[in-house]
Design a protein around this motif. Structure first.
Motif: not given
Ligand code: AMP
Ligand code: GLY
Length: 422
Positions: A107, A122, A147, A149, A159, A161, A190-193, A197, A219, A287-288
């Motif tokens: 990440k 973010a 958030v 990770k 991840v 939250i 990281e900052e929450f967005l 999605e 999910k 996000i990823e």
């Molecule tokens: P990731 O494995 O990075 O996709 O994160 C898993 C899930 O966490 C994502 O599908 C999002 O729903 C949530 N998520 C990850 N990063 C953020 C973020 N910066 N702000 C809000 N939701 C996030």
């Protein structure tokens, strides 16, 4: 040509289904595959992380194309293994090098990459055990939710939250003390967005790219997007808010800079790029990244692809994707994931699956199935993906739900609200 597909999930069943339709195919092998993939090729019970065994198989079976469904062998360097081996280097390999796979496998690497190439994402900082105090201070500078990770691969669980600062600080400390093993030696905060999605997919040859239809997956285990995160409980394609204008911005601000970054960093990358995006007030943010197709998104994206997939992979392997013009089915495609009772926590396997032969109007992709004494049984948390087409997503979903009701196994569960927020 003889083709080898690595993987064993619903994604691989959908890709195998599509490959089997190609006139360019002689024989498809799936390693290890599942009870669904064997209708489209021969399942091979070899561990794909044992690269020497894969090599032996590829040579003995005159395989000229290998596709990696999952990220794990890519993160482990299987593409590099092929490229650096005299007997394998001419095999078309769909999946990036180890360096490219870091876009998913680290990440921190992905965030640095996005920052360097001005790709909207973010704001973040990365911490280690040594900088834990700075991490706590950084958490205090943010607004909730927080958030966190794990830097490395953590089976989709890395991840967190968190709603309050104390939980966030405790989690940071736990993560840096090995909550996810080595995967959380580094933690990205990281900052929450806040937004909605979607998943966007490109296939690149490291120079050119083509964009596949977008999809939205669901999910969480519970209806209304509640409960634990899963691998994905269903998906729809197209996505209503991914308008032409929105997708043009995704291409200009995210896809093109990503491909340019890959070129600029000299990353050897032939394969899929999965952009996990969030629309914040109509503006796309990353996000990823994943370096493979999504699951269950593949079960709605690949059915919509009308172009011959082997032709597409050959063009990718020859760095000629610029010659490809893709065509897609304009209908809506939806998939419902039928899962085992208890998933994503502990669940039982080995339950007999009944009535698939009584279904109609859907593509039934196997995710976690096997056979014992010729009886089809469950063999995973996610068991079957039921994909259907319709003139609207409602029409497609109605077909998927009709068949999900017909198919039976002890403890079967599926979400009944896929697509609810579109
Ligand atoms: P990731 O494995 O990075 O996709 O994160 C898993 C899930 O966490 C994502 O599908 C999002 O729903 C949530 N998520 C990850 N990063 C953020 C973020 N910066 N702000 C809000 N939701 C996030
Ligand atoms: N469905 C999300 C993923 O494949 O990562």
């Amino acid at each position: 040509m003889n083709v080898l597909l690595l993987g064993s999930g619903g994604r691989e069943n959908a890709i195998a289904w599509k490959i089997a339709q190609s006139n360019l195919l002689s024989q498809l092998y799936i390693m290890p595959g599942n009870a669904g993939t064997k209708h489209f090729g021969i399942n091979i019970n070899i561990n794909y992380n044992d690269f020497n065994l894969v090599k032996e198989f590829v040579i003995n079976h005159n395989i000229t194309m290998v596709i990696s469904g999952p990220e794990e062998p890519l993160v482990n360097g299987i593409c590099d293994f092929f490229k650096s081996d005299d007997e394998l280097k001419n095999v078309i390999f769909i999946g990036p090098s180890k360096q490219g796979a870091k876009l998913e496998g680290s990440k921190d690497f992905a965030k640095q990459f996005m920052q360097k190439y001005n790709i909207p994402t973010a704001k973040y900082q990365t911490f280690t055990k040594r900088t834990i105090r700075d991490g706590i201070e950084f958490l205090h500078s943010l607004n909730p939710p927080y958030v966190l990770k794990a830097d490395g691969l953590a089976s989709g669980k890395g991840v967190l939250i968190l709603k309050n600062i104390n939980q966030a600080v405790d989690s940071l400390i736990e993560m840096l003390n090995g909550k996810f093993g080595n995967a959380s030696d580094k933690v990205v905060i990281e900052e929450f967005l806040s937004g909605i999605e979607l998943s966007v997919f490109a296939l690149t040859d490291g120079k050119n790219y083509v964009i596949l239809p977008e999809a939205k997956d669901y999910k969480r285990i519970g209806e209304g997007d509640t409960g634990l995160n899963t691998g994905g409980m269903g998906a729809v394609s197209p996505v209503s808010f991914a308008t032409k204008d929105f997708m043009e911005r995704v291409e200009k601000r995210i896809i093109i800079p990503t491909i340019n970054g890959i070129i600029n960093e000299n990353i050897d990358y032939t394969g899929f790029v999965f952009f996990g995006l969030i629309s914040v007030n109509g503006e796309p943010y990353v996000i990823e990244y994943n370096v493979r197709m999504g699951d269950p998104e593949t079960e709605v994206v690949i059915p919509r692809l009308q172009t011959d997939i082997i032709e597409l992979f050959v063009a990718a392997g020859n760095k000629q994707l610029n010659t490809q013009k893709l065509s897609f089915n304009q209908k809506h495609c939806t998939t419902i994931m039928m899962v085992s009772k208890g998933y994503p926590e502990d669940y039982e396997k080995g339950k007999e699956i009944l009535n698939i032969d009584k279904t109609s109007d859907s593509l039934i992709f196997h995710a976690g199935t096997t056979e014992k004494d010729d009886i089809l049984i469950t063999n995973g948390g996610r068991v079957l993906a039921i994909s259907s087409f319709g003139d609207s997503k409602e029409e497609a979903l109605a077909k998927s739900y009709k068949n999900a009701e017909i198919i039976d196994f002890e403890g079967k569960y599926y979400r009944k609200d896929i697509g609810f927020d579109l």
